[in-house]
Design a protein around this motif. Structure first.
Motif, short mmCIF file in Angstrom:
data_model
loop_
_atom_site.label_atom_id
_atom_site.label_comp_id
_atom_site.label_asym_id
_atom_site.label_seq_id
_atom_site.Cartn_x
_atom_site.Cartn_y
_atom_site.Cartn_z
N ASN A 75 0.83 -1.38 -0.19
CA ASN A 75 -0.09 0.42 -0.28
C ASN A 75 0.70 1.18 -0.21
O ASN A 75 0.83 1.78 0.75
N PRO A 76 2.11 1.16 -0.30
CA PRO A 76 2.53 2.44 -1.27
C PRO A 76 1.86 4.02 -1.29
O PRO A 76 1.27 3.69 -2.35
N GLY A 112 4.23 3.37 3.56
CA GLY A 112 3.76 1.87 3.32
C GLY A 112 3.98 1.04 4.31
O GLY A 112 4.27 1.19 5.88
N GLU A 119 4.03 0.40 9.91
CA GLU A 119 4.14 1.49 8.34
C GLU A 119 5.44 2.02 8.87
O GLU A 119 6.13 1.36 10.08
#
Length: 174
Positions: A75-76, A112, A119
Motif C-alpha cells: 500500500n505505498p 507504506g 508502517e
C-alpha cells in the motif's frame, strides 16, 4: 519455488488499478517472496504485483545504492516530492528490450507497510526514487510509455510491435 509470469505489453492487465492489501498474511508474504525471486531471475530492480496479474498494492525493489538491499512496500504512497527533476533511461520487465528517457522527481518520501505490517517511510533519491515512482505507476495502471509525448510513445510502440512480430515468427518456425 515457481517463478511468476510477468505480463508483457500490451496485455490489458497492465492498465488495471491495484487495490489496497487489507490483511498481511502468509499468502501475501509468499507472494512477496515469489515477486522478489521473479524480479531477480529476470534481472530487474523493481516489480509491481500488477505486472504478475495480481491487483494488489505491492511493490518489491532492490536498493542498488545500499548493497542491493531488498525492499517490499505494501500500500505505498508518495507523500512528498521535490521539484528537482532527474531524467533517466527507464526500462520495464513488462516491456523487455525497450527503453526511454523519463522525467521523475529526484527525491521522494514514500510511506507504506513492510512485510510485518508495520508502517514505514523511506526517503529515496536517484535510482531508488525513480524505481519507486515507476512501480507505483504500475499500481495505478500506468507504464513508462504513458509518460512519453504522443510522438515518442507512437515510435516506441511501433518498435515494440515490430520486435513482437519477429519473436512470434521465430516461435512459429520452431
Amino acid at each position: 519455488m515457481k517463478l511468476l509470469n510477468i505480463l508483457k505489453y500490451p496485455h490489458v492487465g497492465l492498465t488495471s488499478i491495484a487495490k489496497p492489501v487489507e490483511k498481511i498474511n502468509y499468502e501475501i508474504k509468499l507472494l512477496i517472496n515469489k515477486m522478489f525471486l521473479t524480479m531477480i531471475a529476470n534481472k530487474g530492480i523493481g516489480l509491481a504485483a500488477t505486472q504478475v496479474g495480481i491487483l494488489l498494492q505491492i511493490i518489491v525493489m532492490i536498493d542498488l545504492e545500499k548493497k542491493n538491499k531488498k525492499i517490499a512496500l505494501i500500500n505505498p504512497s508518495i507523500i512528498k516530492k521535490t521539484n528537482e527533476i532527474v531524467i533517466t533511461k527507464e526500462g520495464c520487465l513488462s516491456i523487455p528490450q525497450h527503453y526511454a528517457y523519463i522525467k521523475r522527481s529526484k527525491k521522494i518520501l514514500v510511506k507504506g507497510l513492510n512485510e510485518s505490517g508495520n508502517e514505514i517511510q523511506i526517503q529515496a533519491e536517484n535510482t531508488l526514487s525513480v524505481c519507486i515512482q515507476h512501480e507505483i505507476d504500475h499500481l495505478n495502471g500506468l507504464l513508462f510509455l504513458d509518460r512519453l509525448s504522443p510522438l515518442k510513445k507512437n515510435i516506441l510502440e511501433k518498435k515494440i510491435h515490430k520486435l513482437q512480430k519477429i519473436i512470434n515468427e521465430k516461435k512459429r518456425n520452431r
